[in-house]
Enzyme design. Structure first.
Site, PDB file in Angstrom:
ATOM      1  N   ASP A   1     -12.192   1.321  12.308  1.00 37.79           N
ATOM      2  CA  ASP A   1     -12.508   1.309  10.872  1.00 37.79           C
ATOM      3  C   ASP A   1     -13.995   1.053  10.654  1.00 37.79           C
ATOM      4  OD1 ASP A   1      -9.884   1.726   9.954  1.00 37.79           O
ATOM      5  OD2 ASP A   1      -9.398  -0.372  10.374  1.00 37.79           O
TER       6      ASP A   1
ATOM      7  N   ARG B   1      -9.943  -7.023   9.777  1.00 37.72           N
ATOM      8  CA  ARG B   1      -9.747  -8.116   8.815  1.00 37.72           C
ATOM      9  C   ARG B   1     -10.708  -9.267   9.056  1.00 37.72           C
ATOM     10  NH1 ARG B   1      -3.817  -7.612   9.516  1.00 37.72           N
ATOM     11  NH2 ARG B   1      -3.620  -5.662   8.380  1.00 37.72           N
TER      12      ARG B   1
ATOM     13  N   ASP C   1      -7.568   5.367   9.418  1.00 37.07           N
ATOM     14  CA  ASP C   1      -7.206   4.694   8.179  1.00 37.07           C
ATOM     15  C   ASP C   1      -8.269   5.111   7.183  1.00 37.07           C
ATOM     16  OD1 ASP C   1      -5.417   2.913   6.859  1.00 37.07           O
ATOM     17  OD2 ASP C   1      -5.313   1.762   8.730  1.00 37.07           O
TER      18      ASP C   1
ATOM     19  N   ARG D   1       0.814  -1.200   0.000  1.00 35.21           N
ATOM     20  CA  ARG D   1       0.000   0.000   0.000  1.00 35.21           C
ATOM     21  C   ARG D   1       0.862   1.271   0.000  1.00 35.21           C
ATOM     22  NH1 ARG D   1      -1.681   3.741  -0.212  1.00 35.21           N
ATOM     23  NH2 ARG D   1      -3.384   4.981   0.551  1.00 35.21           N
ATOM     24  N   TYR D   2       1.971   1.215   0.752  1.00 32.79           N
ATOM     25  CA  TYR D   2       2.882   2.362   0.889  1.00 32.79           C
ATOM     26  C   TYR D   2       4.154   2.071   0.086  1.00 32.79           C
ATOM     27  CZ  TYR D   2      -0.154   3.414   4.888  1.00 32.79           C
ATOM     28  OH  TYR D   2      -1.232   3.679   5.691  1.00 32.79           O
TER      29      TYR D   2
ATOM     30  N   CYS E   1      -6.216 -16.353  14.945  1.00 36.85           N
ATOM     31  CA  CYS E   1      -5.805 -15.547  16.106  1.00 36.85           C
ATOM     32  C   CYS E   1      -6.090 -16.359  17.371  1.00 36.85           C
ATOM     33  CB  CYS E   1      -6.600 -14.249  16.169  1.00 36.85           C
ATOM     34  SG  CYS E   1      -6.396 -13.238  14.703  1.00 36.85           S
TER      35      CYS E   1
ATOM     36  N   ARG F   1       7.250  -0.240   2.023  1.00 39.11           N
ATOM     37  CA  ARG F   1       6.991  -1.286   3.011  1.00 39.11           C
ATOM     38  C   ARG F   1       5.788  -2.129   2.597  1.00 39.11           C
ATOM     39  NH1 ARG F   1       5.862   3.803   4.257  1.00 39.11           N
ATOM     40  NH2 ARG F   1       4.003   4.393   5.430  1.00 39.11           N
TER      41      ARG F   1
ATOM     42  N   CYS G   1     -11.329 -10.371  18.025  1.00 30.70           N
ATOM     43  CA  CYS G   1     -11.817  -9.061  18.447  1.00 30.70           C
ATOM     44  C   CYS G   1     -13.045  -8.735  17.607  1.00 30.70           C
ATOM     45  CB  CYS G   1     -10.750  -7.998  18.207  1.00 30.70           C
ATOM     46  SG  CYS G   1      -9.110  -8.478  18.784  1.00 30.70           S
TER      47      CYS G   1
ATOM     48  N   CYS H   1     -12.739  -6.436  14.464  1.00 30.18           N
ATOM     49  CA  CYS H   1     -11.547  -6.692  13.641  1.00 30.18           C
ATOM     50  C   CYS H   1     -11.700  -6.178  12.203  1.00 30.18           C
ATOM     51  CB  CYS H   1     -11.249  -8.183  13.612  1.00 30.18           C
ATOM     52  SG  CYS H   1      -9.839  -8.564  12.560  1.00 30.18           S
TER      53      CYS H   1
ATOM     54  N   LYS I   1      -3.067   5.668   6.452  1.00 28.30           N
ATOM     55  CA  LYS I   1      -3.260   6.299   7.770  1.00 28.30           C
ATOM     56  C   LYS I   1      -3.139   7.817   7.666  1.00 28.30           C
ATOM     57  CE  LYS I   1      -1.275   2.443  10.239  1.00 28.30           C
ATOM     58  NZ  LYS I   1      -0.809   1.773   9.009  1.00 28.30           N
TER      59      LYS I   1
END
Ligand code: SF4
Length: 412
Positions: A318, A159, A355, A137-138, A150, A141, A154, A157, A362
């Protein structure tokens, strides 16, 4: 939560008493698992094997389970699986329907309520994915997704389309392809392993993966994003730490939202990581009734420093489908940042970010400290609301007159 009565704590201001009490370290204890031998309880495989994963288990363990939670738990496996480690379950205040730990991991029927502006991939990761499991995306990186599992899930989440495979996303990272892409792109100097949770991989598998990434000359820096230290501190074994320290510079971003998550077990686990020379940062998500409260957030960031963790980001939640009941407002986030900056150690102050929905990356969100900026001066507001002027020539020539306070102090 209401402030305590000041008379009950020797005249100390109520908010300070509450702050101190939130910063105390406690063990999660054994709760329902008091008869389990230490060797099992402290074994991360045992914790994973004994997770709470069904509505019936929840009902048995939580006499206060509400109809909304039971209905949410019944539907969870179509959206995002229900799973809670026994260790983390013990942090839930079973008598408190609004317990901040409970809100994070117990599903609710509201998760099925979705608005038109909510998304299944709010950060636009799939559209920036050149090979499965890699998000570029950037410019310099990449995000390297290593698993869809996981230790616990959460409910907010980002994702959730992918993790736990409840929606049938069928995520299969292909390490060979992901690593080949990184090797072919010399501009990539930073690789962030995430998922799902990378620390769920075995030591051997993780070592192999880190070794392959380290062997790529232009990869300068490795990072791991993990909620394991707070969901499953038993996983942070001396063996894991000894293995990780071979791959420096390696940073680890943990995920914790509330000071109660920072138990003595978590503090010890984080200490082992820090002793292995791993710089630690924390990412929190701003959540309604969890941490959208100045005292809670201040206690959390100060307690993180006591655990040798730098508070790194606070994320605005998000626009993930079915998360409206957990999202706090941006206005609230800015108010909290205003009460942190200058009011506590700079190291304790994270960056608040949104985001940008749909894949904009971000965006830092700050209270307004620069009131105006013209060719002659910058007008600033400090944390107390006082106004100051910093003289600056249009061509960059330093001015001889010092900055001066230009107005009566004014609280903002
Ligand atoms: S640990 Fe991270 S990836 Fe896993 S459910 Fe929580 S937020 Fe999602």
């Amino acid at each position: 939560m209401k402030d305590d009565n000041s008379q009950a704590n020797g005249g100390e201001p109520p908010s300070n008493h509450r702050l101190q009490s939130l910063k105390e370290f406690h063990s999660a204890g054994r709760g329902f698992w008091r008869d389990v031998p230490d060797a099992d309880w402290n074994n991360w495989h045992w914790q994973l094997k004994n997770r709470i994963t069904t509505p019936e288990q929840l009902q048995r363990l939580m006499p206060t389970l509400t109809p909304e939670e039971f209905a949410g738990a019944k539907l969870a496996n179509h959206k995002l699986a229900l799973a809670i480690t026994p260790y983390f379950f013990n942090l839930i205040d079973l008598m408190d329907e609004h317990c901040p730990i409970r809100q994070q991991v117990i599903p609710r029927i509201e998760e099925t309520h979705t608005a038109s502006w909510e998304m299944s991939d709010p950060c636009g990761e799939d559209s920036h994915s050149p090979v499965p499991g890699l998000v570029h995306r950037y410019p310099d990186r990449v995000l390297f997704l290593v698993t869809d599992r996981c230790a616990a899930y959460c409910r907010y989440c980002t994702r959730s389309r992918l993790v736990s495979n409840a929606t049938g996303y069928d995520f299969h990272p292909e390490f060979d392809k992901q690593i080949a892409y990184i090797a072919q792109h010399p501009e990539i100097r930073d690789v962030l392993l995430s998922g799902g949770d990378p620390l769920l991989l075995s030591d051997e598998k993780l070592e192999q993966l880190l070794g392959r990434l380290r062997a790529i000359k232009h990869v300068e820096f490795l990072r791991i994003g993990s909620r394991i230290p707070t969901f499953l501190p038993q996983r942070i074994t001396p063996e894991l730490c000894a293995m990780l320290k071979k791959f420096h510079p390696l940073f680890l971003s943990i995920h914790s939202n509330h000071p109660r998550e920072l138990t003595t077990e978590v503090r010890d686990a984080l200490g082992r990581l820090a002793d292995a020379g791993i710089p630690l940062g924390n990412q929190s998500v701003l959540l309604k009734h969890v941490n959208d409260d100045v005292t809670v957030m201040k206690a959390h960031v100060q307690k993180l420093l006591m655990c040798r963790v730098k508070p790194y980001y606070i994320y605005q939640c998000d626009l993930i489908s079915g998360s409206a009941h957990l999202r706090a407002s941006v206005r609230r986030g800015i108010e909290i940042m205003t009460q942190l900056r200058g009011h506590t150690t700079g190291y304790a102050v994270p960056q608040y970010v949104i985001d940008a929905p749909g894949g904009g990356g971000k965006v830092p969100i700050n209270p307004d400290y620069v009131l105006s900026h013209n060719p002659d001066r910058v007008v600033l507001r400090n944390y107390e609301g006082k106004i100051f002027e910093y003289p600056e020539a249009a061509d960059g020539t330093p001015l001889s007159s010092p900055p001066k306070e230009i107005e009566e102090p004014q609280m903002v």
